[in-house]
Design a protein around this motif. Structure first.
Motif, PDB file in Angstrom:
ATOM      1  N   PHE A 138      23.048  34.326 -19.321  1.00 33.84           N
ATOM      2  CA  PHE A 138      22.660  33.139 -18.985  1.00 33.84           C
ATOM      3  C   PHE A 138      22.675  32.252 -20.512  1.00 33.84           C
ATOM      4  O   PHE A 138      23.248  31.182 -20.526  1.00 33.84           O
ATOM      5  N   ASN A 139      22.477  32.832 -21.398  1.00 31.42           N
ATOM      6  CA  ASN A 139      22.510  32.267 -23.045  1.00 31.42           C
ATOM      7  C   ASN A 139      23.970  31.998 -23.145  1.00 31.42           C
ATOM      8  O   ASN A 139      24.147  30.836 -23.830  1.00 31.42           O
ATOM      9  N   LYS A 140      24.882  32.861 -22.784  1.00 29.95           N
ATOM     10  CA  LYS A 140      26.189  32.859 -22.823  1.00 29.95           C
ATOM     11  C   LYS A 140      26.816  31.572 -22.342  1.00 29.95           C
ATOM     12  O   LYS A 140      27.833  30.672 -22.777  1.00 29.95           O
ATOM     13  N   LEU A 141      26.310  31.501 -21.145  1.00 29.41           N
ATOM     14  CA  LEU A 141      26.623  30.166 -20.166  1.00 29.41           C
ATOM     15  C   LEU A 141      26.237  28.856 -20.765  1.00 29.41           C
ATOM     16  O   LEU A 141      27.117  27.865 -20.876  1.00 29.41           O
ATOM     17  N   ILE A 142      24.971  28.984 -21.352  1.00 27.64           N
ATOM     18  CA  ILE A 142      24.338  27.696 -21.710  1.00 27.64           C
ATOM     19  C   ILE A 142      24.931  27.165 -23.056  1.00 27.64           C
ATOM     20  O   ILE A 142      24.858  26.067 -23.376  1.00 27.64           O
ATOM     21  N   THR A 143      25.227  28.346 -23.761  1.00 33.05           N
ATOM     22  CA  THR A 143      25.841  27.696 -25.128  1.00 33.05           C
ATOM     23  C   THR A 143      27.227  27.576 -25.051  1.00 33.05           C
ATOM     24  O   THR A 143      27.966  27.206 -26.039  1.00 33.05           O
ATOM     25  N   GLY A 144      27.963  27.822 -23.849  1.00 33.24           N
ATOM     26  CA  GLY A 144      29.559  27.513 -23.821  1.00 33.24           C
ATOM     27  C   GLY A 144      30.502  28.602 -24.053  1.00 33.24           C
ATOM     28  O   GLY A 144      31.417  28.287 -24.311  1.00 33.24           O
ATOM     29  N   GLY A 145      29.875  29.897 -24.649  1.00 32.72           N
ATOM     30  CA  GLY A 145      30.598  30.814 -25.146  1.00 32.72           C
ATOM     31  C   GLY A 145      30.997  31.967 -24.195  1.00 32.72           C
ATOM     32  O   GLY A 145      30.995  33.077 -24.903  1.00 32.72           O
ATOM     33  N   PHE A 146      30.832  31.859 -23.080  1.00 31.17           N
ATOM     34  CA  PHE A 146      30.932  33.012 -22.157  1.00 31.17           C
ATOM     35  C   PHE A 146      32.330  33.359 -22.051  1.00 31.17           C
ATOM     36  O   PHE A 146      33.393  32.949 -21.854  1.00 31.17           O
ATOM     37  N   ARG A 147      32.524  34.704 -22.379  1.00 33.35           N
ATOM     38  CA  ARG A 147      33.545  35.502 -22.095  1.00 33.35           C
ATOM     39  C   ARG A 147      33.479  36.901 -21.408  1.00 33.35           C
ATOM     40  O   ARG A 147      32.465  37.385 -21.717  1.00 33.35           O
ATOM     41  N   MET A 148      34.608  37.447 -20.764  1.00 33.73           N
ATOM     42  CA  MET A 148      34.085  38.893 -20.237  1.00 33.73           C
ATOM     43  C   MET A 148      35.394  39.610 -20.350  1.00 33.73           C
ATOM     44  O   MET A 148      36.437  39.084 -20.624  1.00 33.73           O
ATOM     45  N   GLY A 149      35.157  41.039 -20.702  1.00 34.84           N
ATOM     46  CA  GLY A 149      36.251  41.893 -21.078  1.00 34.84           C
ATOM     47  C   GLY A 149      37.052  42.290 -20.070  1.00 34.84           C
ATOM     48  O   GLY A 149      37.290  43.344 -19.736  1.00 34.84           O
ATOM     49  N   VAL A 150      37.794  41.141 -19.343  1.00 37.21           N
ATOM     50  CA  VAL A 150      38.664  41.228 -18.263  1.00 37.21           C
ATOM     51  C   VAL A 150      39.771  40.462 -18.293  1.00 37.21           C
ATOM     52  O   VAL A 150      39.527  39.146 -18.375  1.00 37.21           O
ATOM     53  N   SER A 151      40.939  40.693 -18.138  1.00 37.79           N
ATOM     54  CA  SER A 151      42.249  39.753 -18.155  1.00 37.79           C
ATOM     55  C   SER A 151      42.165  39.066 -16.631  1.00 37.79           C
ATOM     56  O   SER A 151      41.870  39.493 -15.837  1.00 37.79           O
ATOM     57  N   GLN A 152      42.961  37.862 -16.687  1.00 40.07           N
ATOM     58  CA  GLN A 152      43.184  37.138 -15.402  1.00 40.07           C
ATOM     59  C   GLN A 152      44.084  38.162 -14.746  1.00 40.07           C
ATOM     60  O   GLN A 152      43.807  38.091 -13.583  1.00 40.07           O
ATOM     61  N   GLN A 153      44.905  39.016 -15.423  1.00 39.52           N
ATOM     62  CA  GLN A 153      45.937  39.808 -14.582  1.00 39.52           C
ATOM     63  C   GLN A 153      45.054  40.868 -13.673  1.00 39.52           C
ATOM     64  O   GLN A 153      45.406  40.953 -12.503  1.00 39.52           O
TER      65      GLN A 153
END
Length: 523
Positions: A138-153
């Protein structure tokens, strides 16, 4: 949110490709179509707009945690991430929530028109209903800094298995201007109907060739061309409309009005792949020229005249409305040559480099900088056009970077897992008997070297300026960079392109670092 938080944890716990794909498939099988859509959007870097100032979030978290502001800020400096700091310091939740990811995305977006006090009430209510992992997401989403350890591929692979669709089709469907607010999961990935006529294809990216070029085998199996230093893009003509996309999935049609003339040149149902390149007097210009246009909201007639652009065509992906990426490179090249047969100031063909031996190609690569090229591209003649970065058929053989030996004079803490280490350095060169700062760099050292440099910085600090430490001018590093330009923003009068640390010159005293005059000569 619980399912999404679990996915976040599962992905963070494994570095194995198959493990990540399995976690994604398990997740997609559990959640609603709305949650699937928002998950795909987040993994495609389509984050919700930030609706609250991060300073306010820190202030509210400090108050709720009971920690004084100075201690909260000190904790933030050590952790290096606001979302994580808030998560670690908040008290236990009073009542756990069972709302979905889609609910919380809507919650965050609905905060925008509220007053500060109303926002505070809502955020404190949310913090008191989420467990630690959910709070972090939630905090990552609300601060705009969300990233997840997976590539688009990897996400494409998982969605292909989940839906029973080919990977290249899934990758194509995820391109362009789609939004979770419009349509459904089925319309995005399962429908045969193509609604968005502007939709580009996924870009095929080359791997860097770092071994001897001869490992590629028979030279006659390969096409070679220069690697032009511009912006990779696609030009799309459908329903007699023109669309220009950059590799970063940004629709940039309005930024390059020169390309409007291509509506009269390219037939309907055509998509070409190439490079947006500054081009004047029948020759390419440097990337520095193109930078004067990037980011401009309005393009003056003067700028358009001084820095005109052309589209240097590499490949063709669609012809007469048909996806032809499965054609081999030989056939696609013939079609591109037909399209670009007539001279045109905006549409140009990327010329092939003809060579019989790898030595001949190496000689052509050696003169790449004179042509404002970054090196050589190698494409197997029998290759199809794939998506993403793939090994084997397309290689980039870049020229060696420029280098300069420089002295470290300032250091700052890094971010994330390196927040407690000094990893962000400022470097200087000699101007007479004075050291003049000219660039920053933070990549290139090994973990062991970073720890060694960090210890040295802490033992050799001269002054502190907030988060910055001034250090004794003793350590010398070789800095590699791709280009150099004049700059009025820097005391040295120059700016480097893609600076990074190539090696720590323990063999060299500071007095033997480079002179600013040598960098000026490169200009």
């Amino acid at each position: 949110m619980k399912n999404f938080a679990k996915l976040f944890t599962d992905l963070d716990r494994t570095t194995k490709t198959l493990g990540k794909i399995k976690a994604l498939i398990d997740y997609f099988q559990k959640v609603s179509d709305h949650d699937k859509l928002w998950s795909i959007a987040l993994l495609s870097h389509r984050r919700p707009k930030r609706t609250i100032n991060t300073t306010l979030l820190g202030t509210w978290a400090s108050g709720l945690s009971g920690f004084p502001p100075w201690l909260f800020l000190e904790s933030y400096a050590v952790v290096g991430d606001l979302a994580e700091t808030i998560t670690l310091l908040l008290p236990e939740p009073q009542e756990l929530s069972d709302e979905s990811l889609t609910y919380w995305i809507g919650f965050i977006r609905a905060l925008e028109p509220l007053t500060i006090e109303e926002k505070k009430e809502k955020v404190l209510w949310a913090w008191n209903r989420l467990d630690q992992t959910e709070r972090f997401v939630f905090n990552k989403l609300i601060t705009g800094g969300f990233r997840m350890g997976v590539s688009q591929q990897l996400m494409v692979k998982a969605l292909a298995k989940h839906t029973g669709t080919r990977e290249n089709i899934v990758a194509h469907k995820l391109m362009g201007n789609w939004s979770p607010d419009v349509g459904s999961f089925a319309e995005l990935l399962l429908s045969e109907e193509q609604k968005d006529i502007s939709k580009p294809y996924p870009f095929y990216l080359a791997y860097a060739l770092e071994e001897d070029v001869s490992i590629l085998g028979n030279p006659h199996e390969w096409f070679a061309e220069h690697k032009w230093d511009g912006i990779r893009g696609q030009i799309i003509i459908r329903d007699r409309q023109l669309f220009v996309w950059s590799r970063g999935e940004e629709l940039v049609t309005d930024k390059y009005p020169e390309f409007a003339t291509l509506l009269d040149v390219l037939p309907d149902g055509t998509v070409i792949d190439g490079e947006i390149l500054p081009y004047k007097d029948d020759r390419p210009l440097s990337f520095n020229h193109l930078q004067t246009r990037i980011g401009r909201k309005t393009l003056s007639a003067k700028l358009l005249k001084e820095v005109p652009v052309s589209f240097i065509t590499y490949d063709i992906l669609e012809w007469q409305g048909e996806d032809i990426r499965h054609w081999n490179m030989l056939d696609r090249r013939k079609k591109v040559e037909e399209i670009c047969a007539n001279p045109h100031p905006v549409l140009r063909l990327s010329p092939l480099v003809y060579f019989e031996t790898w030595q001949q190609l190496a000689e052509e690569r050696a003169r790449a900088r004179d042509l404002f090229s970054e090196g050589i591209m190698l494409k197997r003649k029998e290759s199809v056009y794939r998506n993403g970065r793939r090994r084997g058929d397309w290689w980039k053989w870049k020229i060696d970077p420029f280098t300069v030996d420089a002295v470290m004079i300032y250091a700052m803490h890094g971010a994330g897992r390196r927040a407690n280490l000094y990893t962000d350095y400022t470097f200087a060169v000699w101007d007479g008997d004075q050291l003049v700062p000219f660039t920053k760099a933070y990549s290139g050292l090994t973990d062991n070297e970073i720890r060694e440099v960090d210890r040295w910085i802490k033992q050799n600090t001269v002054e502190r300026f907030g988060p910055v430490r001034s250090v004794k001018p003793e350590l010398v590093f070789e800095i590699a960079f791709e280009g150099i330009a004049k700059s009025t923003r820097h005391k040295s009068g120059i700016a480097l392109r893609f600076p990074r640390i190539r090696r720590w010159r323990k063999d060299k005293p500071a007095a033997e670092a480079d002179q600013l005059e040598n960098l000026r000569k490169l200009l």
